[in-house]
Motif scaffolding. Structure first.
Motif, PDB file in Angstrom:
ATOM      1  N   GLY A 242       0.904  -1.232  -0.046  1.00 31.81           N
ATOM      2  CA  GLY A 242      -0.134  -0.026  -0.040  1.00 31.81           C
ATOM      3  C   GLY A 242       0.867   1.220   0.014  1.00 31.81           C
ATOM      4  O   GLY A 242       0.411   2.525  -0.129  1.00 31.81           O
ATOM      5  N   ALA A 243       2.132   1.171  -0.060  1.00 31.90           N
ATOM      6  CA  ALA A 243       2.891   2.599   0.005  1.00 31.90           C
ATOM      7  C   ALA A 243       2.582   3.262  -1.088  1.00 31.90           C
ATOM      8  O   ALA A 243       2.685   4.590  -0.993  1.00 31.90           O
ATOM      9  CB  ALA A 243       4.356   2.038   0.481  1.00 31.90           C
ATOM     10  N   GLY A 244       2.640   2.681  -2.399  1.00 32.61           N
ATOM     11  CA  GLY A 244       2.379   3.166  -3.518  1.00 32.61           C
ATOM     12  C   GLY A 244       0.965   3.845  -3.569  1.00 32.61           C
ATOM     13  O   GLY A 244       0.737   5.320  -4.175  1.00 32.61           O
ATOM     14  N   ASP A 245      -0.034   3.380  -3.143  1.00 32.82           N
ATOM     15  CA  ASP A 245      -1.160   3.960  -2.874  1.00 32.82           C
ATOM     16  C   ASP A 245      -0.976   5.162  -2.101  1.00 32.82           C
ATOM     17  O   ASP A 245      -1.934   6.128  -2.335  1.00 32.82           O
ATOM     18  CB  ASP A 245      -2.201   3.031  -2.371  1.00 32.82           C
ATOM     19  N   VAL A 246      -0.597   5.097  -0.879  1.00 31.09           N
ATOM     20  CA  VAL A 246      -0.460   6.280  -0.150  1.00 31.09           C
ATOM     21  C   VAL A 246       0.349   7.422  -0.915  1.00 31.09           C
ATOM     22  O   VAL A 246       0.228   8.628  -0.518  1.00 31.09           O
ATOM     23  CB  VAL A 246       0.329   6.073   1.245  1.00 31.09           C
ATOM     24  N   PHE A 247       1.145   7.064  -1.557  1.00 34.10           N
ATOM     25  CA  PHE A 247       1.844   8.034  -2.659  1.00 34.10           C
ATOM     26  C   PHE A 247       1.128   8.840  -3.388  1.00 34.10           C
ATOM     27  O   PHE A 247       1.057   9.899  -3.368  1.00 34.10           O
ATOM     28  CB  PHE A 247       3.098   7.379  -3.364  1.00 34.10           C
ATOM     29  N   ALA A 272       4.339   8.177   1.555  1.00 28.58           N
ATOM     30  CA  ALA A 272       4.790   6.851   1.369  1.00 28.58           C
ATOM     31  C   ALA A 272       5.467   5.962   2.263  1.00 28.58           C
ATOM     32  O   ALA A 272       5.477   4.967   2.701  1.00 28.58           O
ATOM     33  CB  ALA A 272       5.165   6.579  -0.079  1.00 28.58           C
ATOM     34  N   ALA A 273       6.719   6.804   2.714  1.00 25.90           N
ATOM     35  CA  ALA A 273       7.670   6.435   3.637  1.00 25.90           C
ATOM     36  C   ALA A 273       7.202   5.989   4.912  1.00 25.90           C
ATOM     37  O   ALA A 273       7.223   4.894   5.619  1.00 25.90           O
ATOM     38  CB  ALA A 273       8.784   7.149   3.799  1.00 25.90           C
ATOM     39  N   LEU A 274       6.082   6.810   5.454  1.00 26.91           N
ATOM     40  CA  LEU A 274       5.208   6.459   6.780  1.00 26.91           C
ATOM     41  C   LEU A 274       4.571   5.348   6.837  1.00 26.91           C
ATOM     42  O   LEU A 274       4.226   4.768   7.693  1.00 26.91           O
ATOM     43  CB  LEU A 274       4.800   7.722   7.200  1.00 26.91           C
ATOM     44  N   ALA A 275       4.034   5.084   5.573  1.00 31.38           N
ATOM     45  CA  ALA A 275       2.894   3.975   5.221  1.00 31.38           C
ATOM     46  C   ALA A 275       3.631   2.660   5.519  1.00 31.38           C
ATOM     47  O   ALA A 275       3.190   1.676   5.728  1.00 31.38           O
ATOM     48  CB  ALA A 275       2.586   3.957   3.864  1.00 31.38           C
ATOM     49  N   CYS A 276       5.099   2.647   5.448  1.00 32.83           N
ATOM     50  CA  CYS A 276       5.747   1.307   5.452  1.00 32.83           C
ATOM     51  C   CYS A 276       6.068   0.587   6.906  1.00 32.83           C
ATOM     52  O   CYS A 276       6.531  -0.105   7.085  1.00 32.83           O
ATOM     53  CB  CYS A 276       7.124   1.389   4.759  1.00 32.83           C
ATOM     54  N   ARG A 277       5.573   1.649   8.012  1.00 40.67           N
ATOM     55  CA  ARG A 277       5.902   1.346   9.375  1.00 40.67           C
ATOM     56  C   ARG A 277       5.136   0.047   9.859  1.00 40.67           C
ATOM     57  O   ARG A 277       5.441  -0.359  10.802  1.00 40.67           O
ATOM     58  CB  ARG A 277       5.380   2.712  10.284  1.00 40.67           C
ATOM     59  N   LYS A 278       3.944  -0.136   9.394  1.00 43.43           N
ATOM     60  CA  LYS A 278       3.185  -1.158   9.986  1.00 43.43           C
ATOM     61  C   LYS A 278       2.828  -2.335   8.857  1.00 43.43           C
ATOM     62  O   LYS A 278       2.839  -1.938   7.737  1.00 43.43           O
ATOM     63  CB  LYS A 278       1.883  -0.360  10.579  1.00 43.43           C
ATOM     64  N   VAL A 279       2.155  -3.331   9.377  1.00 50.84           N
ATOM     65  CA  VAL A 279       1.821  -4.404   8.483  1.00 50.84           C
ATOM     66  C   VAL A 279       0.519  -4.019   7.849  1.00 50.84           C
ATOM     67  O   VAL A 279      -0.674  -3.720   8.485  1.00 50.84           O
ATOM     68  CB  VAL A 279       1.585  -5.641   9.358  1.00 50.84           C
ATOM     69  N   GLY A 280       0.275  -4.146   6.730  1.00 48.32           N
ATOM     70  CA  GLY A 280      -0.958  -3.855   5.934  1.00 48.32           C
ATOM     71  C   GLY A 280      -1.221  -2.563   5.178  1.00 48.32           C
ATOM     72  O   GLY A 280      -0.307  -1.433   5.664  1.00 48.32           O
TER      73      GLY A 280
END
Length: 301
Positions: A242-247, A272-280
């Protein structure tokens, strides 16, 4: 502010393992998660968490997953009156294996069994009050129709061009902003990792402002004669789902706020970087204050 989105939504089951297993072996799962997913579903949720009202049109089945998808979006404050439930059909689902040691994920998915959205199923006031239309191009006919209607109404259109589909170039030419994956840029536009020469390819294909996302290598944006390169933000990656979706959501937020294009890309990169902190995909979506804090810390230059 209002963003209208048309596209894909799904229900994700996520399994975290210490490392991805070899073929024909067993592997203990360290943790399980179930969350809402799907490109546009994630982007609607992320925009809503950034404070942008969203109205979403999509298709789900009349199964457990369809009810969960609808509930997850409604809980985020997304207007789901345009989400159609198909009788006797299955919703899109994904099973995602996250390799904790490598920070990578592998996605197994199944498409929905119901028919795509039809034109007569869109709300009659689809674009009323809209500041932007956001598309992923998954449903061909309805995406092309909506993009043409938006152009008639003077509503700008942004395309999340993730996968290579034969009709996507036609759709991209109708859009004011295209945010493309490296796969799409390579297969559909002739990207060869040469930012300078690719500017001509963007113009040759009749595209307007175009951003190519390059994962850990950041992104490159083309707007007329301007080329904007933005590095990725170093992050302690737990899961990139989902990191790309948050971007994309962060990018659209910047456009709505009328930020300069360079600042828009920087905002999207930080989100997008912050989106990678958690699962899902949903768990890691940052709040607006978190993105602003990261930008203000000097971590993104």
């Amino acid at each position: 502010m209002l963003v209208v989105g048309i596209g894909q939504c799904a229900w994700d089951t996520l399994a975290v393992v210490d490392r991805f297993p070899q073929i024909d072996t067993k592997k203990e799962v360290l943790s399980w998660e179930e969350q809402g997913g799907g490109t546009l579903g994630n982007e609607m949720a992320a925009l809503s968490r950034l404070g942008v009202p969203c109205r979403f049109s999509s298709v789900v089945g009349d199964d457990r997953e369809g009810a969960a998808i609808r509930r997850s979006l409604a809980d985020e404050g997304v207007d789901i009156t345009g989400v159609v439930t198909r009788a006797k059909s299955r919703s899109q689902k994904a099973f995602i294996v996250i390799d904790r040691s490598a920070g990578t994920r592998t996605i197994f998915w199944s498409r929905p069994s119901g028919d795509p959205l039809r034109q007569n199923e869109l709300p009659p006031d689809l674009l009323r009050g809209a500041d932007f239309l956001l598309l992923d191009g998954v449903m061909q006919d309805i995406s092309l129709f909506a993009a043409r209607e938006a152009r008639k109404a003077g509503v700008p259109v942004m395309l999340d061009a993730g996968k290579t589909r034969e009709w996507m170039l036609e759709l991209a030419r109708l859009c004011d902003y295209v945010v493309a994956s490296e796969e799409f840029a390579r297969d559909m536009l002739g990207w060869k990792d040469d930012p300078g020469s690719f500017r001509q390819e963007v113009g040759k294909h009749g595209l307007r402002t175009t951003t190519v996302t390059l994962g850990s290598r950041g992104s490159v944006t083309y707007a007329g004669d301007e080329i904007i390169s933005c590095p990725a933000v170093p992050a302690a990656v737990v899961d990139t789902t989902g990191a790309g979706d948050v971007f994309h959501a962060g990018y659209l937020y910047g456009l709505i706020q009328k930020l300069p294009l360079e600042d828009t890309v920087r905002f999207a990169t930080a989100a997008a970087a912050l989106a990678c902190r958690k699962v899902g995909a949903r768990a890691g979506i940052p709040a607006l204050a978190e993105v602003r804090d990261l930008l203000g810390s000097g971590s993104l230059t």
